[in-house]
Design an enzyme around this catalytic site. Structure first.
Site, short mmCIF file in Angstrom:
data_model
loop_
_atom_site.label_atom_id
_atom_site.label_comp_id
_atom_site.label_asym_id
_atom_site.label_seq_id
_atom_site.Cartn_x
_atom_site.Cartn_y
_atom_site.Cartn_z
N ALA A 1 24.20 39.07 39.92
CA ALA A 1 24.32 40.51 40.13
C ALA A 1 25.67 40.73 40.82
O ALA A 1 26.19 39.83 41.49
CB ALA A 1 23.17 41.01 40.99
N GLY B 1 21.38 36.44 39.39
CA GLY B 1 20.87 37.31 38.33
C GLY B 1 21.18 36.79 36.93
O GLY B 1 20.48 37.13 35.97
N GLU C 1 21.45 32.94 46.01
CA GLU C 1 21.25 34.14 46.84
C GLU C 1 21.19 33.84 48.33
O GLU C 1 21.67 34.62 49.15
CB GLU C 1 19.96 34.87 46.41
CG GLU C 1 20.10 35.66 45.12
CD GLU C 1 19.85 34.85 43.86
OE1 GLU C 1 19.78 33.61 43.94
OE2 GLU C 1 19.72 35.47 42.79
C1 HXC Z 1 30.94 40.23 41.72
C2 HXC Z 1 32.00 38.31 41.05
C3 HXC Z 1 30.78 37.60 41.02
C4 HXC Z 1 29.58 38.32 41.36
C5 HXC Z 1 32.34 36.25 40.45
N1 HXC Z 1 32.95 37.44 40.69
N2 HXC Z 1 31.02 36.33 40.65
N3 HXC Z 1 32.08 39.61 41.40
N4 HXC Z 1 29.73 39.63 41.70
N5 HXC Z 1 28.37 37.78 41.31
C6 HXC Z 1 34.37 37.76 40.60
C7 HXC Z 1 35.15 37.19 41.76
O1 HXC Z 1 35.05 38.03 42.90
C8 HXC Z 1 36.56 37.16 41.20
O2 HXC Z 1 37.10 38.47 41.25
C9 HXC Z 1 36.32 36.81 39.74
O3 HXC Z 1 34.95 37.14 39.46
C10 HXC Z 1 36.51 35.33 39.43
O4 HXC Z 1 35.72 34.61 40.34
P1 HXC Z 1 36.29 33.40 41.27
O5 HXC Z 1 35.37 33.29 42.42
O6 HXC Z 1 37.72 33.62 41.56
O7 HXC Z 1 36.14 32.17 40.27
P2 HXC Z 1 35.87 30.64 40.65
O8 HXC Z 1 36.69 30.24 41.83
O9 HXC Z 1 36.04 29.89 39.37
O10 HXC Z 1 34.34 30.59 41.10
C11 HXC Z 1 33.32 30.90 40.15
C12 HXC Z 1 31.95 31.09 40.89
C13 HXC Z 1 32.16 32.13 42.03
C14 HXC Z 1 31.50 29.76 41.47
C15 HXC Z 1 30.96 31.56 39.86
O11 HXC Z 1 32.79 33.30 41.47
C16 HXC Z 1 30.88 32.53 42.69
O12 HXC Z 1 30.34 31.81 43.52
N6 HXC Z 1 30.41 33.75 42.37
C17 HXC Z 1 29.25 34.31 42.99
C18 HXC Z 1 28.00 33.68 42.45
C19 HXC Z 1 26.75 34.23 43.14
O13 HXC Z 1 26.60 34.14 44.36
N7 HXC Z 1 25.85 34.84 42.36
C20 HXC Z 1 24.62 35.39 42.87
C21 HXC Z 1 24.84 36.84 43.23
S1 HXC Z 1 23.38 37.51 44.00
P3 HXC Z 1 38.61 38.76 41.75
O14 HXC Z 1 38.71 40.24 41.69
O15 HXC Z 1 38.72 38.15 43.09
O16 HXC Z 1 39.45 38.04 40.71
C22 HXC Z 1 22.36 37.88 42.77
C23 HXC Z 1 21.08 38.58 43.18
C24 HXC Z 1 20.29 39.07 42.00
O17 HXC Z 1 22.61 37.60 41.65
C25 HXC Z 1 19.22 40.06 42.41
C26 HXC Z 1 19.74 41.39 42.84
C27 HXC Z 1 18.65 42.39 43.14
#
Ligand code: HXC
Length: 258
Positions: free
Chosen positions: A67, A112, A135
């Site tokens: 998400a 998500g 999360e």
């Molecule tokens: C918003 C995101 C994102 C996310 C990545 N991006 N994941 N933006 N929400 N979930 C964005 C980054 O901010 C970045 O934007 C661009 O995508 C590229 O990501 P990087 O981090 O620079 O890439 P990398 O170093 O290769 O790392 C990849 C990754 C990392 C390991 C996937 O991006 C990451 O850890 N993302 C978050 C994963 C996560 O925690 N997901 C769970 C979310 S909570 P910019 O603008 O800086 O280029 C969830 C809850 C669901 O899902 C239920 C809700 C009710």
């Protein structure tokens, strides 16, 4: 169907839905979820034209990286509930879509994104795919069904390990624990997903639909009730011309025309 954050394509009875926010690694914000909701509603109504569905992410790096964290960061509890409820609605639509849904997981399936993949009926993954429920790193729990569907899919102990640690696993590990059905080199993933989608699309569509209903609803019942339910759905098949065509074709040594 034209959208901003998803791409819808349809050919030969197969619908392909691509989550298309590559700059954010295809993270799901509210708009993307709303677009998915209207797209899935249209697909559900078109059982004549669409017999199987593929969901994937754009690019070669990410299926869905979760998400959208920037969307969620300022939310209060009521906002969190509204967002989770919307996500749950979309996941349930995927799960209960009349047509089978294949997740073609082409990279990160986190939070998500993992929840979207496990709402699908079947998962194929690329060899670079990574799965996880991170999360707890963000101070929240999964909110699109991860604490519910993951234990049901891979068992409580393995699910707890992923949920409590927030760690990522690679596609080989995901295959070993039954989180994905098969792993392919990235360049073969879509071709293999399309092959399976085409095979499903060539079968009796009513029978495929009832199979999905029988598995999904039966999983919520004890075995005796589940078998009674299957018996009723089996009987229902005989009210459809598809059964006549399928069985006659076999006896006449020809391919069925569904
Ligand atoms: C918003 C995101 C994102 C996310 C990545 N991006 N994941 N933006 N929400 N979930 C964005 C980054 O901010 C970045 O934007 C661009 O995508 C590229 O990501 P990087 O981090 O620079 O890439 P990398 O170093 O290769 O790392 C990849 C990754 C990392 C390991 C996937 O991006 C990451 O850890 N993302 C978050 C994963 C996560 O925690 N997901 C769970 C979310 S909570 P910019 O603008 O800086 O280029 C969830 C809850 C669901 O899902 C239920 C809700 C009710």
């Amino acid at each position: 169907m034209a959208f901003e954050n998803i791409v819808f394509e349809q050919s030969d009875g197969i619908a392909k839905i691509t989550i298309n926010r590559p700059k954010a690694l295809n993270a799901l914000n509210k708009q993307t979820l709303l677009e998915l909701q209207s797209c899935l509603a249209e697909v559900a109504l078109n059982t004549a034209g669409i017999r199987s569905v593929i969901i994937t992410g754009s690019g070669e790096k990410s299926f869905v990286a979760g998400a959208d964290i920037s969307y969620m960061q300022p939310l209060d509890p009521a906002g969190g509930k509204t967002f989770a409820s919307l996500g749950h609605k979309v996941m349930a639509m995927v799960e209960n879509l009349p047509q089978p849904v294949i997740a073609a997981v082409n990279g990160f399936a986190l939070g998500g994104g993992c929840e979207l993949a496990i709402s699908c009926d079947i998962r194929y993954a690329s060899d670079n795919a990574k799965f996880g429920q991170p999360e707890v790193n963000l101070g929240v729990i999964p909110g699109f069904g991860g604490t519910q569907r993951l234990p049901r899919l891979i068992g409580k102990g393995l699910a707890n390990e992923l949920l409590f640690s927030g760690k990522m696993i690679d596609s080989a590990e995901a295959e070993r624990i039954g989180l994905v059905n098969r792993v392919y080199p990235q360049e073969q993933l879509m071709e293999e997903s399309m092959k399976l989608a085409a095979m499903i699309a060539s079968r009796g569509p009513g029978a495929v639909r009832l199979c999905k209903e029988s598995v999904n609803n039966g999983m919520e019942m004890d075995l005796n009730r589940g078998c009674a339910y299957e018996t009723d759905l089996f009987a229902l098949c005989f009210a459809d011309e598809e059964q006549q065509e399928g069985m006659s074709a076999f006896l006449e040594k020809r391919s069925p025309k569904f």
